[in-house]
Write an enzyme that holds these catalytic residues in place. Structure first.
Site, mmCIF file in Angstrom:
data_model
loop_
_atom_site.group_PDB
_atom_site.id
_atom_site.type_symbol
_atom_site.label_atom_id
_atom_site.label_comp_id
_atom_site.label_asym_id
_atom_site.label_seq_id
_atom_site.Cartn_x
_atom_site.Cartn_y
_atom_site.Cartn_z
ATOM 1 C CE LYS A 282 -10.689 -4.886 5.331
ATOM 2 N NZ LYS A 282 -10.473 -6.006 4.286
ATOM 3 C CG ASP B 226 -9.020 -7.903 6.972
ATOM 4 O OD1 ASP B 226 -8.275 -7.053 6.973
ATOM 5 O OD2 ASP B 226 -10.029 -7.894 5.998
ATOM 6 C CD GLU C 10 -13.458 5.827 1.789
ATOM 7 O OE1 GLU C 10 -13.960 6.869 2.354
ATOM 8 O OE2 GLU C 10 -13.846 4.591 2.255
ATOM 9 C CB ILE D 190 -15.708 0.498 -2.068
ATOM 10 C CG1 ILE D 190 -15.167 -0.841 -2.966
ATOM 11 C CG2 ILE D 190 -17.045 0.850 -2.090
ATOM 12 C CD1 ILE D 190 -16.339 -2.080 -2.487
ATOM 13 N N GLY E 72 -0.557 -9.799 -3.146
ATOM 14 C CA GLY E 72 -0.611 -8.745 -2.040
ATOM 15 C C GLY E 72 -1.960 -8.557 -1.550
ATOM 16 C CB VAL F 73 -0.894 -0.060 1.170
ATOM 17 C CG1 VAL F 73 -1.744 1.356 1.373
ATOM 18 C CG2 VAL F 73 -1.835 -1.244 1.213
ATOM 19 N N GLY G 20 -11.040 -1.560 0.656
ATOM 20 C CA GLY G 20 -10.014 -1.020 -0.319
ATOM 21 C C GLY G 20 -10.388 0.048 -1.105
ATOM 22 C CB VAL H 72 -13.910 -0.153 5.480
ATOM 23 C CG1 VAL H 72 -14.982 -1.138 5.449
ATOM 24 C CG2 VAL H 72 -13.548 -0.067 6.887
ATOM 25 N N GLY I 198 -5.168 -4.843 -2.828
ATOM 26 C CA GLY I 198 -4.130 -4.740 -3.921
ATOM 27 C C GLY I 198 -3.770 -3.288 -3.788
HETATM 28 N N1 HSE Z 1 -6.313 -8.496 3.638
HETATM 29 C C1 HSE Z 1 -7.429 -7.793 3.189
HETATM 30 C C2 HSE Z 1 -8.205 -8.284 2.308
HETATM 31 C C3 HSE Z 1 -6.641 -6.499 2.378
HETATM 32 O O1 HSE Z 1 -8.050 -9.264 1.663
HETATM 33 O O2 HSE Z 1 -9.508 -7.821 1.934
HETATM 34 C C4 HSE Z 1 -7.570 -5.488 2.368
HETATM 35 O O3 HSE Z 1 -7.663 -4.845 3.564
#
Ligand code: HSE
Length: 442
Positions: A203, A199, A127, A134, A185, A14, A132, A130, A300
């Protein structure tokens, strides 16, 4: 033109992606801002092969960036929680605005971080934390601010969705797909965060707080991952007209807030059931707007950088007119509601939720087994919607076992727990029962 100086801490997927977008879109961003953004300081332990940062100042100590008087906005793109928390507090104490993509940090320490930001008249933007690319934080906090939000539900882990999609469409083994997601990634440093739902819980904690005006309450999210889902479950669900997606769900009722992430059966015709690969999608229902759906890349380098850099642009636009001391109010509150108006609304324990269920029961193929199962379900007031009996266990582990798949109508989780315990007590039931919740997203 006096540039706005950006300090980037962390030059991973990132961090380097954000550096790249700031550089390649510099001119277009300046046209939007009327100001020049300049990366003036980068903290990274080492440059990786192929990384080129020109003559930007570099350090291996992120705290140096947090204290650099020339830096206006610090990008925390290191990840993890403890050091990131100290770094963000240090940057805030030095009067810097902060942009972070770190959902674990915000879900765990957001309440404290936002207080520090208010006290120091700076902005902490998140931003990218949560979904990526969007812009879902902006949607829930600003775009839907006229609504009472009733519920939201989303596919908010790209890695998990990628794995389920590949398992479903190409019958690929779980570990291979996970490795590929890591190479691309998408996955977290610790991929158990992706496959065990942690994860997504980070979020959902953020989305739910924004939607319902509560403090962040990570510890109250009911969390299940996808590691127990087998290709057979995906196949049986398909036969019954469903997809299995890993979903975060939060809804508000008179009883409280439902807050859970788990694998979920969704009818195939729902738009969100068609969201495949690394893509994320979030459904938000507001009382005025009705149902809305947001879709895009959930992980990504560049999609996440898109959100990081948009936050930088937002901050620059608001610079010079941030004054939280005025009647103690924030112009755009970090958690969507004025902090003194946040409510400690009750979070429902998972036992209190009500939904329909998919059950996979491995049984010995003998007379009376189905009758015993239906009797237990009936005695518990659980109504059967559909039932299929399959050929012997395909995994080869238990040649004698027959999978019986049952779809139920809605019932409270506590009742389903009791019924499952009773079913597992039957001599003919050969293994633990797999239970997957069903969501009707209307
Ligand atoms: N590891 C997370 C996913 C990355 O796969 O959604 C983005 O938050």
């Amino acid at each position: 033109m006096q540039p706005i100086n950006i300090g980037i801490c962390g030059l991973g997927t990132v961090g380097y992606g954000s550096y790249g977008v700031l550089k390649s879109n510099q001119e277009e961003i300046s046209r939007r801002l009327g100001k020049l953004l300049c990366v003036s300081h980068i903290a990274t332990l080492s440059l990786k092969d192929g990384q080129d940062i020109g003559d930007v100042k570099i350090t291996d100590d992120a705290m140096v960036v947090a204290r650099d008087p020339e830096v206006n906005i610090l990008l925390e793109l290191i990840g993890g929680t403890e050091f990131a928390y100290q770094l963000v507090l240090e940057a805030i104490a030095h009067g810097k605005h902060v942009v972070t993509a770190n959902k674990a940090l915000i879900a765990t320490y957001g309440n404290e971080i936002f207080k520090a930001a208010r006290d120091n008249n700076v902005i902490v933007a998140y931003e990218a934390a949560v979904a990526g690319g969007i812009p879902i934080i902006k949607v829930v906090r600003e775009g839907l601010a006229a609504n009472k939000i009733d519920w939201l539900a989303g596919i908010i882990n790209g890695t998990g969705n990628y794995i389920l999609t590949e398992m479903q469409s190409r019958s690929r083994p779980f570990v291979d797909v996970l490795k590929e997601a890591q190479d691309l990634g998408y996955a977290e440093a610790d991929p158990t965060y992706d496959v065990e739902g942690i994860d997504a819980a980070h979020k959902l904690t953020i989305l739910s707080a924004l939607a319902f005006g509560t403090p962040l309450q990570l510890e109250k999210v009911y969390t299940e991952g996808i590691s127990q889902i087998t290709p057979e479950d995906l196949e049986y669900a398909d036969e019954l007209g469903y997809r299995i997606k890993h979903l975060g769900i939060s809804s508000l009722s008179e009883q409280g807030i439902d807050l859970r992430v788990h694998p979920t059966l969704i009818a195939k015709q729902e738009l969100i059931a068609k969201v495949d690969g690394v893509m994320n999608a979030v459904l938000v229902h507001g009382d005025a707007v009705g149902s809305t759906l947001y879709y895009g890349a959930g992980a990504g380098a560049e999609p996440t950088a898109s959100a990081v850099v948009a936050d930088v642009i937002d901050i620059v636009r608001r610079m010079g007119c941030i004054d939280n001391s005025k009647e103690g109010q924030e112009q755009i509150p970090a958690l969507a509601f004025q902090h003194e108006a946040l409510r400690d609304t009750r979070i429902l324990p998972i036992e209190e939720i009500v939904c329909a269920y998919y059950l996979r029961i491995s049984v010995q193929d003998k007379v009376g087994v189905i009758a015993d199962i239906t009797e237990i379900l009936g005695d518990n007031g659980i109504s059967i919607d559909a039932m299929i009996q399959k050929d012997p266990d395909k995994s080869g582990k238990d040649h004698e076992a027959i999978p019986v798949i049952i779809m139920t109508h809605e019932i409270q989780e506590a009742v389903m727990n009791k019924a499952i315990t009773e079913l597992e007590g039957l001599d003919a039931v050969t293994a633990g029962i797999i239970r997957i919740r069903v969501a009707e997203l209307g």
